[in-house]
Design a protein around this motif. Structure first.
Motif, PDB file in Angstrom:
ATOM      1  N   LEU A 329       8.008  -0.564   5.029  1.00  0.00           N
ATOM      2  CA  LEU A 329       7.476  -1.680   4.249  1.00  0.00           C
ATOM      3  C   LEU A 329       5.964  -1.808   4.444  1.00  0.00           C
ATOM      4  CD1 LEU A 329      10.291  -4.326   4.838  1.00  0.00           C
ATOM      5  CD2 LEU A 329       9.836  -3.048   2.743  1.00  0.00           C
ATOM      6  N   ALA A 330       5.485  -1.533   5.643  1.00  0.00           N
ATOM      7  CA  ALA A 330       4.041  -1.567   5.874  1.00  0.00           C
ATOM      8  C   ALA A 330       3.334  -0.519   5.027  1.00  0.00           C
ATOM      9  CB  ALA A 330       3.738  -1.348   7.358  1.00  0.00           C
ATOM     10  N   HIS A 331       3.934   0.661   4.902  1.00  0.00           N
ATOM     11  CA  HIS A 331       3.338   1.699   4.061  1.00  0.00           C
ATOM     12  C   HIS A 331       3.408   1.318   2.581  1.00  0.00           C
ATOM     13  CE1 HIS A 331       2.253   4.643   7.049  1.00  0.00           C
ATOM     14  NE2 HIS A 331       3.456   4.587   7.597  1.00  0.00           N
ATOM     15  N   GLU A 332       4.443   0.580   2.177  1.00  0.00           N
ATOM     16  CA  GLU A 332       4.492   0.092   0.796  1.00  0.00           C
ATOM     17  C   GLU A 332       3.312  -0.836   0.525  1.00  0.00           C
ATOM     18  OE1 GLU A 332       8.153  -1.656  -0.486  1.00  0.00           O
ATOM     19  OE2 GLU A 332       9.388   0.015   0.240  1.00  0.00           O
ATOM     20  N   PHE A 333       3.033  -1.717   1.477  1.00  0.00           N
ATOM     21  CA  PHE A 333       1.882  -2.599   1.304  1.00  0.00           C
ATOM     22  C   PHE A 333       0.580  -1.806   1.323  1.00  0.00           C
ATOM     23  CE2 PHE A 333      -1.592  -5.209   2.824  1.00  0.00           C
ATOM     24  CZ  PHE A 333      -1.480  -6.335   2.026  1.00  0.00           C
ATOM     25  N   ILE A 407       7.300  -7.795  -0.110  1.00  0.00           N
ATOM     26  CA  ILE A 407       6.003  -7.116  -0.077  1.00  0.00           C
ATOM     27  C   ILE A 407       5.293  -7.308  -1.412  1.00  0.00           C
ATOM     28  CG2 ILE A 407       4.827  -4.920   0.250  1.00  0.00           C
ATOM     29  CD1 ILE A 407       6.200  -6.037   2.776  1.00  0.00           C
ATOM     30  N   VAL A 408       6.038  -7.131  -2.504  1.00  0.00           N
ATOM     31  CA  VAL A 408       5.463  -7.313  -3.838  1.00  0.00           C
ATOM     32  C   VAL A 408       5.027  -8.766  -4.033  1.00  0.00           C
ATOM     33  CG1 VAL A 408       5.973  -7.253  -6.316  1.00  0.00           C
ATOM     34  CG2 VAL A 408       6.774  -5.399  -4.821  1.00  0.00           C
ATOM     35  N   GLU A 413       0.381 -12.691  -4.257  1.00  0.00           N
ATOM     36  CA  GLU A 413      -0.386 -13.818  -3.730  1.00  0.00           C
ATOM     37  C   GLU A 413      -1.801 -13.392  -3.338  1.00  0.00           C
ATOM     38  OE1 GLU A 413       0.352 -17.348  -2.852  1.00  0.00           O
ATOM     39  OE2 GLU A 413       1.516 -16.815  -4.627  1.00  0.00           O
ATOM     40  N   ILE A 414      -1.894 -12.230  -2.691  1.00  0.00           N
ATOM     41  CA  ILE A 414      -3.193 -11.722  -2.275  1.00  0.00           C
ATOM     42  C   ILE A 414      -4.052 -11.386  -3.487  1.00  0.00           C
ATOM     43  CG2 ILE A 414      -4.351  -9.795  -1.101  1.00  0.00           C
ATOM     44  CD1 ILE A 414      -1.840  -9.723   0.769  1.00  0.00           C
TER      45      ILE A 414
END
Length: 434
Positions: A329-333, A407-408, A413-414
């Protein structure tokens, strides 16, 4: 509250906890309260007579929840994971019922023996050398500490006493006070602030050493510092290496640092508060290469129950899957950030931490973070590299139930906050405005 009331109210509390965890995405991650808000909601002093359970239970919603930061939320990406799970919660409940104060073996045999076995299980899971284990029938073993900060202080105090005894055995004319003035220990400038604070608490000098371009402390830097201090009559005795620094999840060169410590006869303490759990995965175990080189509180809780429940109900494979999911999931972000030319990812992503920032000024990044956290739908934390005075934002995969959809959601939001900062005059869809 008698036994039958406990059965009834305990079940009510378990239902509340299960509902809370199941519906946690419905909660705003960051609270909207001001410091001291509780004083406006509770009396100025304790009640003279006991209140009914129903009133206490209602006040969880009225008083407590409004001020909770929801660390278990799949959209909490600040600090580090809370390490929570249903098996751990069940064990916490059982520990509370037993209420053992394990200040000696006879005070709580199950607590002491189970902790020894659980630490051996953990040691084998991360492939520690045999001599580190209780089962080696040697000096190996250890205890479960309350925090990484406490662990560092405990190790420092132990190393201090060992060093003082050694020096006095050689130079009997030196008083303990003189020895303490000369003692010095080392750490990376990127190490957690608790490493320095341990020195303040123990009256010892901490020397923070520079890192390389990857923010990693190397053996030659440590050796040079030791040589310099010895020529000045100081007494080097302790080194802290970090695996997964708080700021950027950088890794000190444990193998080279260990070689220096062994050569110089220094106590080597490794802080792996965040990254340590990942070493149960073979693909991350290399980060611990070089490791092949007891506790403050007398009263201790039955904390090994949590380890026992979690290890048995997850199994090694289940825990590996859990960790690998966070890394994925960190790599997805990371990919979302790299594919948006407004952003930059600063450091290699090894585990579940992504350090990123807008390609703009520090002021713009600060404003973006302020906007994100003010909305409260996700939680992020900024950081700054001490050696480079570089401001950035940390995205950490924390929640046990975090999925790709979270993550999406967080990236959305970001991205919205970035739009607000970079194009404040642009008015988009009303549902997307701030």
């Amino acid at each position: 509250m008698d036994t039958e009331e406990f059965r009834l109210y305990g079940k009510q509390m378990v239902d509340f906890m299960a509902d809370y965890m199941h519906n946690i995405r419905n909660h705003r991650v960051l609270p909207q309260i001001s410091p001291g808000y509780v004083r406006d909601l509770v009396p100025e002093q304790a009640p003279e007579e006991g209140e009914p359970w129903e009133e206490v239970f209602k006040d969880i919603q009225r008083v407590v929840l409004p001020g909770v930061v929801h660390w278990n939320s799949p959209r909490f990406h600040s600090y580090f994971p809370a390490g929570n799970s249903f098996p751990a919660i069940c064990a916490e409940m059982l520990s509370g019922v037993f209420c053992n104060i394990g200040f000696s073996w006879s005070a709580s045999p199950a607590s002491t023996d189970l902790e020894m076995v659980m630490l051996d299980w953990l040691g084998k899971m991360v492939q520690l050398p045999q001599e580190f284990l209780f089962s080696s029938n040697g000096p190996g073993g250890g205890v479960v500490q309350s925090s990484a900060s406490e662990s560092t202080l405990m190790a420092l105090l132990s190393a201090r006493e060992k060093a003082i005894s050694y020096v006095q055995s050689i130079k009997k004319d030196l008083s303990q006070g003189i020895i303490l003035e000369k003692m010095v220990y080392y750490s990376s400038i990127e190490a957690h602030c608790s490493v320095e604070k341990a020195g303040l608490l123990s009256g010892l000098t901490c020397r923070l050493l520079p890192t390389d371009a990857a923010f990693s402390l190397q053996g030659d830097i440590l050796q040079a510092a030791i040589d310099e201090d010895r020529t000045q009559g100081k007494i080097p005795f302790f080194v802290v290496g970090t695996l997964g620094t708080t700021n950027s999840c950088a890794f000190d060169n444990i193998e080279k640092l260990g070689e220096v410590c062994k050569k110089e006869n220094l106590w080597f303490h490794i802080d792996a508060a965040y990254a340590g759990a990942a070493f149960i995965c073979p693909e991350f175990r290399y980060l611990l290469n070089g490791v092949e080189h007891w506790g403050i509180p007398c009263g201790r809780k039955f904390r090994s129950l949590k380890m026992w429940f979690v290890f048995r109900l997850f199994g090694v494979r289940g825990l590996q899957t859990y960790i690998r999911k966070h890394v994925r999931l960190a790599h997805e972000f990371e990919n979302l950030a790299r594919n948006d030319n407004r952003f930059e990812v600063l450091f290699p992503v090894v585990l579940g931490v992504v350090c990123f920032r807008l390609k703009g000024s520090e002021v713009q990044n600060e404003e973006m973070l302020r906007v994100i956290n003010k909305r409260g739908k996700i939680a992020l934390k900024s950081s700054r590299m001490r050696s480079h005075n570089l401001y950035f934002i940390r995205f950490v995969v924390c929640g046990k139930d975090t999925e790709s959809e979270d993550i999406v959601f967080s990236w959305r939001e970001i991205s919205l906050a970035a739009n607000n900062v970079l194009n404040p005059k642009v008015v988009g869809d009303k549902s997307e405005t701030f």
